[in-house]
Enzyme design. Structure first.
Site, PDB file in Angstrom:
ATOM      1  CB  CYS A 368      -5.010   4.095   7.182  1.00 49.71           C
ATOM      2  SG  CYS A 368      -3.862   4.929   8.268  1.00 49.71           S
ATOM      3  NE  ARG A 397      -0.528  13.096  10.892  1.00 49.61           N
ATOM      4  CZ  ARG A 397       0.233  12.470   9.987  1.00 49.61           C
ATOM      5  NH1 ARG A 397       1.545  12.609  10.024  1.00 49.61           N
ATOM      6  NH2 ARG A 397      -0.314  11.707   9.076  1.00 49.61           N
ATOM      7  CD  GLN A 415      -0.450  12.570   4.635  1.00 53.47           C
ATOM      8  OE1 GLN A 415      -1.315  11.788   5.017  1.00 53.47           O
ATOM      9  NE2 GLN A 415       0.833  12.356   4.829  1.00 53.47           N
ATOM     10  CG  ASP A 417      -3.387   9.234   2.755  1.00 54.87           C
ATOM     11  OD1 ASP A 417      -2.510   8.401   2.459  1.00 54.87           O
ATOM     12  OD2 ASP A 417      -4.083   9.171   3.779  1.00 54.87           O
ATOM     13  CG  HIS A 419      -4.870   3.912   2.659  1.00 56.10           C
ATOM     14  ND1 HIS A 419      -5.483   5.103   2.965  1.00 56.10           N
ATOM     15  CD2 HIS A 419      -3.783   3.814   3.458  1.00 56.10           C
ATOM     16  CE1 HIS A 419      -4.788   5.696   3.938  1.00 56.10           C
ATOM     17  NE2 HIS A 419      -3.761   4.936   4.252  1.00 56.10           N
ATOM     18  CE  LYS A 499       9.417   4.595   6.808  1.00 58.18           C
ATOM     19  NZ  LYS A 499       8.909   5.649   7.662  1.00 58.18           N
ATOM     20  CG  HIS A 545      -0.503   2.909   4.805  1.00 64.29           C
ATOM     21  ND1 HIS A 545      -1.357   3.490   5.698  1.00 64.29           N
ATOM     22  CD2 HIS A 545      -0.415   1.612   5.165  1.00 64.29           C
ATOM     23  CE1 HIS A 545      -1.757   2.574   6.580  1.00 64.29           C
ATOM     24  NE2 HIS A 545      -1.195   1.425   6.274  1.00 64.29           N
TER      25      HIS A 545
END
Length: 675
Positions: A368, A397, A415, A417, A419, A499, A545
């Site tokens: 992000c 991570r 991911q 992923d 946005h 979420k 997200h």
RNA sequence: GCUGGCGUAGCUCAAUCGGUAGAGCACCGGUUUUGUAAACCGGCGGUUAGGGGUUCAAUUCCCCUUGCCAGCUCCA
């Protein structure tokens, strides 16, 4: 005299107070009744019910009811603790609840852990208690009596539990066993009528666990077990566990040559050619959908100046999960500062400064912040919104040693992923669009059941109530608009926004959280994101997200276990293998493979000197969807003799072209819109 | 991170009480040319995870490190 009606049409005369009395004859006849439901709560048949419950009506709970199974498991935990204390005097009891898959009981056993032989002995002892069919008896006691009782038994943990029970709450004991050798536990209940109803119990494992889950507390010995309403259900459950073991993605990953690990990069997977191919195809599939759903893909750096993550809030809030790399140049210069030649000691203050200077870079744990930088790269117009930015970049991570697990929990992953930057007004339609996309993907992977959770504002949060109202409403309304049912998880939202979580059930009925969409007002604030509205003024966008498969590594773990390695043809590393009967067919085999490859199919040949049976076996072990046998007959007629993995049988020998056309069809990526 | 367990050939696993490491598969060479889940013979392959200690002698006993496994805690 009033009548309580049971939902199955029977009504019960009601002058008395316990379910046992209310049910009377029925309880004796219907041996499946383990408890009753009254006013939404479960009671055992020997607990006196209050007037309100009784007049609301009671409903029998049987051994096949999920609530009944929970009661059976809880009672099994008592019986197990009884057996343990008989076999291992001096062992103290702590807590023993039912869980989703069974039950456990934690013991303080001075002589150390239980062994597998101990488990067998405990099971035998439990059997004797079950056979005695002794009633469970409930007793209400005063706080003082309860404390005195357990103090007398030396059960110090129970004393602690009693101290934790709020004043005014009833304290109940449960006993079972013959007078004189009965076993008693502090327990809220409910329990089955008698121990004889526990007909399907299996102790499964032992493990250490801390008293109250806190590692500063003493380590206890936990015994896990499971119990069901009938031996048949228990057998089914144990078979499922066996199957899960066979499908363990770590085992299949090795056998099918999908990925590996190495101690030089702990918890960071190496995808081997077969696994990498699957991975790539998953990404490609999502990318194609993105193109259709109006996403744009970006590629972003791995390592940033740490100021980025100070701005985003990751360094203050997520530091323990982050890698903070350092360049050799910086490290060497700090070393030279801290360990100068000929100087014995360096002032502490200088050491601190040196160490602080090392912290300059951060490896990204999330995408992000980089996407916010891209958004701010130039002035944005309201006409550009919603702007959907996808990113498959690798994330790192740091996960603590004990939590990593195959591909399911790793330190390096990516991911699907993305946005979405949009106006508050666009939020709802964006969420709907995302849910549509997500379901298209889940259907493609044959996840029949998807459970949705709406996680709402937690105690600790940032942002205004108006923002939270808008965000929660947008999520809920989007679900309503798509006619999806969901469960609210109050207070489980992220600190910056609510979420949706999407959980799927795999083939072995295990739940995995995959997708999520989160509303975020905080990052746009922190990065001071702005777009120019139709009014010519600056406005702040909202950020969503979202991920569908979540971590691709974790999804691979699920996918491997869900399919047992039998990947659908469109993802399978090898879609067909041509095997020859003898050496005379080598040329034809190569020709068949070439023809299929020219149509974009993934095909290997096996022309080794092995017998046909051995080649078939090898191909089957690798879960190849089609084995094409070619012998002299096939060469002469220009056919192939396919064997189907999924039908588990030989198909009719057919012209190569026929098979090719059929496999090309089958190898297409799934598209809901086409079917 | 905590508790416990494990680490032997590429894989799956042996090795009595501390006495100097072995099998099947895989791989390589040869023989066999085979019709739907394992042909036969031979060969290669090991500082027993790494380091230290005890001992005449350590895969075996002790300590440290590392990785993995189960659970706790945490999480995509």
């Amino acid at each position: 005299m009033s009548a309580a009606s049971a939902p199955d049409g029977e009504s019960v005369v009601l002058p008395r107070t316990t379910a046992r009395e209310l049910l009377g004859e029925r309880l004796a006849k219907d041996r499946e009744i383990v408890a009753v439901r009254a006013g939404g709560k479960i009671y055992d048949v020997h607990t006196p019910l209050d007037e309100a419950c009784v007049s609301a009506g009671i409903e029998p709970v049987r051994a096949n009811d999920p609530a009944g199974v929970a009661v059976i498991r809880h009672s099994s935990a008592h019986v197990m603790a009884d057996a343990v204390q008989r076999l291992f005097p001096g062992t103290k009891v702590t807590i023993g609840p039912a869980t989703q898959a069974g039950f456990y009981y934690d013991f303080d056993k001075p002589s150390g852990p239980f062994t597998d032989e101990d488990l067998a002995k405990i099971e035998t002892a439990m059997l004797a208690i079950v056979e005695a069919a002794s009633p469970f008896r409930r007793e209400l006691v005063s706080r003082e009596d309860a404390k005195a009782l357990f103090a007398g038994l030396g059960e110090t943990y129970k004393g602690e539990i009693i101290d934790g029970i709020p004043a005014g709450e009833a304290i109940s004991l449960y006993r079972h066993g013959a007078a004189g050798s009965e076993w008693v536990d502090l327990c809220a209940g409910p329990h089955v009528p008698h121990t004889g109803m526990l007909k399907a119990i299996k102790l499964t494992s032992v493990a250490g666990a801390y008293w109250r889950g806190d590692e500063r507390n003493p380590m206890l010995q936990r015994i896990y077990g499971t119990a069901f309403g009938s031996p048949g259900e228990l057998r089914k459950h144990l078979a499922l566990l066996e199957e899960a073991k066979k499908r363990d993605h770590r085992k299949l990953g090795k056998e099918l040559e999908l990925f590996m690990f190495h101690e030089y990069a702990p918890a960071m997977p190496f995808f081997l050619p077969r696994g990498a191919g699957i991975y790539t195809r998953l990404v490609r599939y999502i990318e194609k959908l993105y193109a259709e759903y109006g996403y744009e893909e970006v590629l972003t750096p791995q390592i940033f100046d740490k100021r980025l993550f100070e701005t985003s809030g990751h360094l203050p809030n997520y530091r323990e999960n982050m890698y903070l790399p350092v360049t050799a140049e910086l490290l060497d210069s700090v070393k030279a500062e801290l360990v100068p030649d000929g100087v014995e000691t360096v002032p502490a203050e200088k050491v601190k400064q040196g160490l602080a200077a090392l912290e300059k870079l951060a490896q990204k744990p999330m995408n992000c912040p980089s996407h916010c930088l891209i958004f701010n790269q130039r002035r944005r117009s309201y006409r550009e919104l919603p702007w959907r930015v996808a990113d498959f970049c690798r994330l790192h991570r740091y996960e603590r040693g004990g939590v990593v697990h195959g591909l399911a929990r790793v330190r390096s992953f990516s991911q699907d992923d993305a946005h979405i930057f949009c106006t508050p007004e666009q939020m709802q339609s964006e969420i709907q669009g995302f849910v549509r996309l997500l379901f298209e993907v889940y259907h493609a992977f044959n996840f029949e059941r998807v459970d949705i959770k709406l996680a709402t504002r937690p105690e600790q949060r940032i942002g205004t109530d108006a923002q939270w109202d808008a965000a929660e409403t947008a999520l809920a309304e989007a679900l309503k608009a798509t006619a999806l049912s969901y469960e609210v998880a109050p207070g489980e939202g992220a600190f910056y926004g609510p979420k949706l979580e999407f959980h799927v059930l795999d083939a072995l009925q295990r739940s995995w959280q995959l997708g999520t969409i989160q509303v975020d007002y905080a990052l746009p604030d922190r990065f001071e994101l702005e777009y120019t509205g139709p009014d010519g003024k600056a406005h702040r966008p909202v950020m969503l997200h979202r991920a569908i498969l979540g971590s691709l590594e974790r999804f691979m773990a699920l996918f491997i276990e869900h399919t047992g390695g039998n990947f659908p043809v469109w993802v399978a590393p090898e879609q067909a293998r041509v095997v020859t009967v003898s050496e005379g067919q080598d040329d034809y085999a190569e020709e068949v493979a070439r023809t299929l490859r020219a149509a974009g199919l993934r095909v290997a040949t096996d022309t080794a000197a092995d017998k046909l049976g051995a080649k078939i076996r090898n191909a089957r072990l690798m879960r190849v969807p089609y084995i094409l046998v070619v012998g002299d007959k096939e060469v002469q007629t220009r056919t192939v003799a396919p064997r189907s993995r999924d039908l588990d049988k030989n198909l009719e020998p057919q012209p190569l072209e026929t098979f090719l056309a059929q496999l090309v069809m089958e190898a297409r990526e799934p598209r809901l819109s086409q079917s």
